[in-house]
Design a protein around this motif. Sequence first.
Motif, PDB file in Angstrom:
ATOM      1  N   GLU A 111       0.983  -1.316   0.070  1.00 18.22           N
ATOM      2  CA  GLU A 111      -0.172  -0.087   0.033  1.00 18.22           C
ATOM      3  C   GLU A 111       0.750   1.209   0.003  1.00 18.22           C
ATOM      4  O   GLU A 111       1.913   1.393   0.827  1.00 18.22           O
ATOM      5  N   ASN A 112       0.608   2.172  -0.875  1.00 15.16           N
ATOM      6  CA  ASN A 112       1.215   3.504  -0.844  1.00 15.16           C
ATOM      7  C   ASN A 112       0.167   4.580  -0.455  1.00 15.16           C
ATOM      8  O   ASN A 112      -0.966   4.600  -0.284  1.00 15.16           O
ATOM      9  N   ASN A 113       0.794   5.574   0.205  1.00 13.59           N
ATOM     10  CA  ASN A 113       0.190   6.930   0.568  1.00 13.59           C
ATOM     11  C   ASN A 113       0.134   7.743  -0.575  1.00 13.59           C
ATOM     12  O   ASN A 113       0.603   7.782  -1.640  1.00 13.59           O
ATOM     13  N   GLU A 114      -0.441   9.210  -0.285  1.00 10.69           N
ATOM     14  CA  GLU A 114      -0.675  10.037  -1.280  1.00 10.69           C
ATOM     15  C   GLU A 114       0.605  10.520  -2.003  1.00 10.69           C
ATOM     16  O   GLU A 114       0.546  10.779  -3.297  1.00 10.69           O
ATOM     17  N   GLU A 115       1.823  10.309  -1.163  1.00 11.87           N
ATOM     18  CA  GLU A 115       3.016  10.867  -1.831  1.00 11.87           C
ATOM     19  C   GLU A 115       3.675   9.770  -2.600  1.00 11.87           C
ATOM     20  O   GLU A 115       5.029   9.917  -2.714  1.00 11.87           O
ATOM     21  N   GLN A 116       3.139   8.597  -2.690  1.00  9.80           N
ATOM     22  CA  GLN A 116       3.624   7.406  -3.420  1.00  9.80           C
ATOM     23  C   GLN A 116       4.747   6.822  -2.385  1.00  9.80           C
ATOM     24  O   GLN A 116       5.497   6.116  -3.243  1.00  9.80           O
ATOM     25  N   LYS A 117       4.787   6.949  -1.414  1.00  9.45           N
ATOM     26  CA  LYS A 117       5.608   6.091  -0.370  1.00  9.45           C
ATOM     27  C   LYS A 117       4.793   4.999  -0.037  1.00  9.45           C
ATOM     28  O   LYS A 117       3.645   4.893   0.121  1.00  9.45           O
TER      29      LYS A 117
END
Length: 191
Positions: A111-117
């Motif tokens: 799973e990624n966050n909004e910053e694509q981390k």
Amino acid sequence: MNRNFLKNSLSALMVSLSLLTSSPHALAQTYKEVEWIELMPKDDLDALLNPPEYLNEITDGSEQDTLDALGNIEATDKQAKRYQSALESKAVIESFDGENIRLPGFVVPLENNEEQKIIEFFIVPYFGACLHMPPPPPNQMIFVRSAEGIELESLYDAFWFEGTVHIKTMKNEVGTAAYTLELANMTLYEE
């Protein structure tokens, strides 16, 4: 300079150093370097090192190269049954619970966050695990949840992971991990 003042100052310094070095929070965290096979019971390892003969007939990446397909093959002997059981084993080494460990591995993003981390991922012992079926046994996968997330340039990169391991099963559509890790450090793998 007053001799007693110097003596008292040195004594105070020694007491301060003694308290500082005895405090677990004052010292840098140390991590026990472990190998992946240490995370599985010996009988699981023995079973996986002695696969049944029918596996030689299965092409890597084929429809038959999945846990479901392997589960549909009727194991006719004790060795084959034990091998199939080891492929899905959630048996763990209890003494690792709460240990600070360091081990090498690869990232399987979940799973990624909004910053694509990447904020959730599996650590696996070899490249391509979970991408090519079957995935490693659960006792050879570690789940990580990272609030700040990690950046990954390439799935081919191996890393050293350091943190506190816990015995907790985490499952999703990619695979199942029998361990979790509170990630403290992650650095590019260098021998």
